[in-house]
Write an enzyme that holds these catalytic residues in place. Structure first.
Site, PDB file in Angstrom:
ATOM      1  NE  ARG A 156     -24.186  10.516   4.170  1.00 44.57           N
ATOM      2  CZ  ARG A 156     -24.152  10.737   2.785  1.00 44.57           C
ATOM      3  NH1 ARG A 156     -23.408  11.310   2.110  1.00 44.57           N
ATOM      4  NH2 ARG A 156     -24.992   9.693   2.172  1.00 44.57           N
ATOM      5  CE1 TYR A 209      -8.093  15.483  24.269  1.00 39.55           C
ATOM      6  CE2 TYR A 209      -8.556  14.899  22.083  1.00 39.55           C
ATOM      7  CZ  TYR A 209      -8.703  14.696  23.394  1.00 39.55           C
ATOM      8  OH  TYR A 209      -9.708  14.075  23.874  1.00 39.55           O
ATOM      9  CG  ASP A 244      -6.596  22.202  17.751  1.00 40.49           C
ATOM     10  OD1 ASP A 244      -7.372  23.161  18.110  1.00 40.49           O
ATOM     11  OD2 ASP A 244      -6.619  21.191  17.771  1.00 40.49           O
ATOM     12  CE  LYS A 251     -12.031  20.797  24.238  1.00 40.73           C
ATOM     13  NZ  LYS A 251     -12.813  19.393  24.202  1.00 40.73           N
TER      14      LYS A 251
HETATM   15  C1  LIG Z   1      -6.720  21.447  21.383  1.00 43.64           C
HETATM   16  C2  LIG Z   1      -7.973  20.385  21.034  1.00 43.64           C
HETATM   17  N1  LIG Z   1      -8.249  19.959  19.785  1.00 43.64           N
HETATM   18  C3  LIG Z   1      -8.819  18.925  19.572  1.00 43.64           C
HETATM   19  C4  LIG Z   1      -9.610  18.564  20.755  1.00 43.64           C
HETATM   20  C5  LIG Z   1     -10.719  17.318  20.451  1.00 43.64           C
HETATM   21  O1  LIG Z   1     -11.857  17.899  20.600  1.00 43.64           O
HETATM   22  P1  LIG Z   1     -13.339  16.900  20.738  1.00 43.64           P
HETATM   23  O2  LIG Z   1     -13.281  16.503  22.282  1.00 43.64           O
HETATM   24  O3  LIG Z   1     -14.473  17.938  20.328  1.00 43.64           O
HETATM   25  O4  LIG Z   1     -13.270  15.807  19.602  1.00 43.64           O
HETATM   26  C6  LIG Z   1      -9.530  18.784  21.956  1.00 43.64           C
HETATM   27  C7  LIG Z   1     -10.258  18.096  23.077  1.00 43.64           C
HETATM   28  O5  LIG Z   1     -10.057  18.579  24.286  1.00 43.64           O
HETATM   29  C8  LIG Z   1      -8.652  19.993  22.191  1.00 43.64           C
HETATM   30  O6  LIG Z   1      -8.222  20.159  23.516  1.00 43.64           O
END
Ligand SMILES: Cc1ncc(COP(=O)(O)O)c(C=O)c1O
Length: 388
Positions: free
Chosen positions: A53, A106, A178, A203
């Site tokens: 962990r 998101y 992000d 992604k």
């Molecule tokens: C811009 C963005 N940030 C964060 C996330 C969240 O990521 P995860 O699905 O890996 O938890 C997403 C998911 O689509 C996203 O598009």
């Protein structure tokens, strides 16, 4: 062996990864082990590992690579992109604090803020971070975090990272970005003044629809330590197999992104010229409202496109159901081209009024352009458009 003055393509292959000292294996072997035997009480942690962990060699290799690619001091890898966002919020926010979040982001980020953090006495303002003045105006004495997502999911609205970072730096507020949609290959928020960079590695870093994962890269040791503390305390870690797969994906990141972005531009141009398409958005198009900002702060436009067709929601749904090569699925950034209906899929938890306010319309069709031949992807869109 890599050095930090090497080019991105070299670093994406070599940074952070050492050949296995025991066998010479070029790929870090998967260290599927809960614990690590210590030589003696006095030599505790002599080899750097105690319990999985807290740290694991595969995860550390990915963390080092993420940090080098983004230009930060260090990184933490998480089980999902959401746990990366959660750890950032948890490290920086306390009860009674206020945070500013991009009004287009998101849907999971919005859900985390409104449905979880609000229960712990944290207040949020969802601000149009495309306007640096709006961000500045929303700052309160208790604002402890500005979180922007750029380009934002799904409308692709862009935040001026340098502009917002200048405002937050003056007030001593960390600016987290992000960077999932562009990755450090195209956009480097820390160089533009941001303090923390967040990724859903699910992604483009993975790129093959094989994993879910996340990462946070920090500009300073203090920020990194605060986030790493939350990671260990809450147990929100990435597994060794996921780290291994993500490292494999990352080696081809720039090649995939260049080709997927070239496909996206060709697709966006096709849609722009199509008589049944009412609106199309892609940061690389001259018609994109923030084309100049996108050009200035990034070296590429990415592989996400959205459009709306005549006939509104019904026609948009009919197109999504008629596509054959494009898969109707949640996710983005993979080599497989995907089509998503944000209102019923990725942004279903954003209230209708809020979606309407920020331009996530019922007819919006989101495309994640993959690595297939652009001609085949366009032919599939063309046949689907003929049906409406
Ligand atoms: C811009 C963005 N940030 C964060 C996330 C969240 O990521 P995860 O699905 O890996 O938890 C997403 C998911 O689509 C996203 O598009």
């Amino acid at each position: 062996m890599s050095t930090s003055n090497q080019g991105f393509a070299t670093l994406q292959v070599h940074a952070g990864v050492e050949p296995d000292p025991v066998t010479g294996a070029i790929l870090t072997p998967i260290h599927q082990s809960t614990t690590y035997i210590q030589e003696s009480v006095d030599k505790y942690l002599a080899k750097g590992y105690s319990y999985s962990r807290s740290a694991n060699p595969n995860v550390r290799a990915l963390e080092r690579k993420l940090a080098i690619l983004e230009g930060g001091v260090d990184a933490c890898a998480f089980g999902t992109g959401m746990s990366a966002i959660n750890a950032t919020m948890m490290a920086l926010l306390n009860a009674g604090d206020h945070a500013i979040v991009s009004d287009v982001a998101y849907g999971g980020t919005y859900r985390l803020a409104t449905k979880i953090y609000s229960r712990f006495g944290v207040e949020f303002s969802f601000v149009d971070t495309a306007s640096t003045a709006a961000v500045e105006a929303a700052i309160r004495p208790n604002t402890k975090l500005v979180l922007s997502e750029t380009p934002a999911n799904p409308t692709l609205k862009c935040t001026d990272i340098a502009g917002v970072s200048e405002v937050t730096a003056r007030r001593g507020i960390p600016h987290a970005v992000d960077n999932t949609f562009l990755t450090p290959y195209y956009q480097r928020p820390l160089e533009l003044g941001a303090d923390v960079v967040i990724h859903s590695t699910t992604k483009y870093f993975d790129g093959h629809n094989a994993t879910v994962g996340g990462g946070v890269v920090s500009r300073t040791e203090a920020l990194h330590e605060a986030i790493a503390f939350v990671q260990n305390a809450t147990g929100s870690i990435m597994s060794p197999q996921v780290a291994w797969l993500t490292l494999q994906g990352t080696k081809t990141l720039s090649v995939r992104m260049d080709q997927q972005s070239a496909n996206a531009l060709a697709i966006a141009r096709f849609l722009e010229a199509h008589p049944k398409v009412e609106k199309v958005a892609y940061p690389g198009l001259d018609s994109f409202p923030q084309h100049e900002l996108a050009k200035r702060q990034a070296t590429g436009y990415g592989a996400m496109v959205w459009f709306e067709v005549q006939g509104g929601v019904a026609a948009g749904k009919a197109i999504m159901d008629s596509l054959a090569l494009w898969s109707l699925a949640e996710n983005l950034g993979s080599v497989e081209s995907l089509v998503t209906h944000p209102v019923t899929m990725t942004h279903a938890d954003v209230e209708e009024a809020e979606r309407k306010r920020v331009g996530i319309t019922d007819g919006l069709v989101r495309l994640s352009c993959g690595l297939e031949d652009a001609g085949d992807l366009i032919a599939d869109l063309s046949q689907a458009l003929e049906k409406v």
